[in-house]
Design a protein around this motif. Structure first.
Motif, short mmCIF file in Angstrom:
data_model
loop_
_atom_site.label_atom_id
_atom_site.label_comp_id
_atom_site.label_asym_id
_atom_site.label_seq_id
_atom_site.Cartn_x
_atom_site.Cartn_y
_atom_site.Cartn_z
N ALA A 1 0.84 -1.22 0.00
CA ALA A 1 0.00 0.00 0.00
C ALA A 1 0.87 1.26 0.00
N ASN A 2 1.96 1.23 0.74
CA ASN A 2 2.85 2.41 0.75
C ASN A 2 3.43 2.67 -0.64
N TRP A 3 3.69 1.56 -1.37
CA TRP A 3 4.17 1.76 -2.74
C TRP A 3 3.08 2.41 -3.59
N VAL A 4 1.81 1.96 -3.43
CA VAL A 4 0.70 2.55 -4.20
C VAL A 4 0.59 4.04 -3.91
N VAL A 5 0.69 4.41 -2.63
CA VAL A 5 0.60 5.83 -2.25
C VAL A 5 1.69 6.62 -2.96
N LYS A 6 2.92 6.08 -2.92
CA LYS A 6 4.06 6.77 -3.53
C LYS A 6 3.91 6.84 -5.05
N ALA A 7 3.48 5.74 -5.66
CA ALA A 7 3.46 5.66 -7.14
C ALA A 7 2.29 6.41 -7.75
N THR A 8 1.22 6.64 -6.98
CA THR A 8 0.01 7.26 -7.56
C THR A 8 -0.31 8.62 -6.97
N GLY A 9 0.54 9.08 -6.03
CA GLY A 9 0.23 10.37 -5.40
C GLY A 9 -1.02 10.30 -4.56
N GLY A 10 -1.38 9.08 -4.14
CA GLY A 10 -2.54 8.94 -3.24
C GLY A 10 -3.87 8.86 -3.94
N LYS A 11 -3.86 8.63 -5.28
CA LYS A 11 -5.13 8.49 -6.02
C LYS A 11 -5.11 7.19 -6.81
N LYS B 1 -9.13 3.72 -3.36
CA LYS B 1 -10.27 2.88 -3.02
C LYS B 1 -10.11 1.50 -3.66
N ILE B 2 -10.46 0.46 -2.88
CA ILE B 2 -10.51 -0.89 -3.45
C ILE B 2 -11.90 -1.06 -4.05
N ILE B 3 -11.97 -1.11 -5.39
CA ILE B 3 -13.30 -1.17 -6.03
C ILE B 3 -13.67 -2.59 -6.47
N LYS B 4 -12.66 -3.48 -6.54
CA LYS B 4 -12.94 -4.91 -6.86
C LYS B 4 -12.04 -5.75 -5.97
N SER B 5 -12.55 -6.84 -5.42
CA SER B 5 -11.71 -7.70 -4.59
C SER B 5 -12.27 -9.11 -4.61
N GLY C 1 -16.25 -6.27 -16.13
CA GLY C 1 -17.32 -5.69 -15.30
C GLY C 1 -17.46 -4.19 -15.53
N GLY C 2 -18.55 -3.64 -15.00
CA GLY C 2 -18.84 -2.20 -15.18
C GLY C 2 -17.71 -1.31 -14.67
N ASP C 3 -17.06 -1.76 -13.60
CA ASP C 3 -15.98 -0.92 -13.02
C ASP C 3 -14.65 -1.12 -13.74
N GLY C 4 -14.62 -2.06 -14.69
CA GLY C 4 -13.34 -2.40 -15.35
C GLY C 4 -12.55 -1.19 -15.81
N PRO C 5 -13.21 -0.28 -16.56
CA PRO C 5 -12.45 0.87 -17.08
C PRO C 5 -11.91 1.80 -16.00
N ARG C 6 -12.45 1.66 -14.76
CA ARG C 6 -12.02 2.58 -13.69
C ARG C 6 -10.75 2.10 -12.98
N ILE C 7 -10.38 0.82 -13.21
CA ILE C 7 -9.24 0.24 -12.47
C ILE C 7 -7.93 0.91 -12.90
N THR C 8 -7.20 1.46 -11.93
CA THR C 8 -5.89 2.06 -12.27
C THR C 8 -4.72 1.32 -11.61
#
Ligand code: GZL
Length: 342
Positions: free
Chosen positions: A168-178, A211-215, A235-242
């Protein structure tokens, strides 16, 4: 089992006495904490057999991932190096097979029983049978959720909660928290799946735009990881996954195939962080398809047999032995892969 002149009953009484002196009923969370427990456990020393060889019964989960195969190799090769007779049982991912194997080890009167529990719960009855037999138990890789911590001598393995935090800390660093995160969980009910999710969520709760939108579980395998990622993308959320957070590299590698087949660039359109640090993950990072792998060291053979030999020599053993691990990103991969042992 006669051990250095002590009968099993005397030994068991001594073992329980030592056991009682330990902080009783430590909570599961404490049991799995990364902090090594103070104080030692003078567990029964295993008996040298007439052949002079120590005999260790080991129940392995299966062969579901590169990590697991490396773990098995480490245990088998170290047993050979140490001159220990290893009785190895592959449970094919089934808890009932592990329980059967443990019961068979009791019948065979091995000196030590070691196993990697496929899930956290359901072990109390068989571990009580082992305790009755006076054979010490060593947990490797994964923890168990039991009310009596004296049902095993030590737990040798990674801190999965910390691995989740590192991802998670890598995600924060790599995405600027988004980030809109798709999560591929490990085997349902297993310590790594529970704790890697826990550690990841602990960090992102202070980052409201992650946000975790699929799990869903990909069962730690490439095939299932690919299948579930295909479903996520359709799925509907597919295009939103970053971002994809996979609880192990094998599921990430399967998901990479699904992302490519969907016409997207893994590591670019969808950034990917996974856990284990197997060689194939380094290859994927060098190819630009994986962004980060959090190491989870499978080479537990040396620590396992250090503990077995300490038991035989009646030396004290820490209740919790944590494996040392790092975090590897794309930029380091080409250099780091040269030193990888698995
Ligand atoms: C972690 C281990 C997990 C790995 C997976 O210690 O239990 O099981 O992360 C493996 O690759 O299948």
């Amino acid at each position: 089992m006669q051990t250095h002149g002590l009968t099993r009953r005397t030994l068991l009484a001594a073992f329980c006495l030592v056991g009682v002196s330990l902080a009783a009923c430590e909570k599961k969370a404490e049991e799995k904490s990364a902090e090594p427990k103070a104080g030692a456990t003078d567990a029964p020393a295993p008996n040298d057999t007439p052949s002079g060889k120590l005999r260790v019964g080991f129940s392995q989960i299966g062969a579901e991932s590169d990590w697991r195969r490396a773990n098995t190799e480490s245990i088998k090769s170290e047993a050979q190096n140490r001159g220990v007779e290893l009785i190895f049982a592959d449970a094919q991912q089934k808890q009932e097979n592990q329980i059967k194997a443990i019961r068979s080890f009791i019948q065979q009167k091995v000196d030590v029983i070691a196993f990697s529990p496929v899930v956290e719960t359901g072990w109390e009855p068989v571990l009580k049978e082992v305790k009755e037999s006076g054979i010490p138990v060593i947990l490797t890789d994964r923890a168990v959720d039991v009310s009596d911590p004296n049902l095993f001598v030590t737990f040798i393995g990674a801190d999965f909660v910390e691995e989740g935090r590192r991802a998670a800390n890598w995600v924060v660093k790599a995405t600027g928290g988004k980030a809109m995160v798709a999560e591929l969980q490990g085997t349902p009910g297993s310590a790594p799946a529970i704790d890697r999710k826990r550690g990841f969520e602990e960090v992102i709760k202070s980052h409201p735009e992650i946000k975790i939108i699929k799990s869903q579980s990909g069962e730690f395998t490439r095939a299932k990881g690919k299948e579930v990622m295909e479903t996520f993308l359709k799925g509907g959320d597919g295009p939103r996954i970053t971002v994809l957070y996979a609880h192990n590299d094998d599921m990430a590698l399967g998901a990479i195939q699904a992302i490519e087949e969907a016409g997207k660039k893994p590591g670019v359109d969808i950034k990917i962080v996974s856990i284990d640090g197997v060689r194939a993950a380094f290859d994927a990072m060098i190819a630009g398809k994986l962004n980060c792998t959090v190491e989870c060291n499978p080479l537990l053979g040396p620590q396992l047999f250090d503990a077995v030999e300490a038991l035989a020599a009646k030396k004290p053993i820490e209740k919790r032995i944590v494996t040392k691990e790092g975090v590897f990103e794309q930029a380091q991969a080409a250099e780091a892969i040269k030193a990888r042992q698995y």
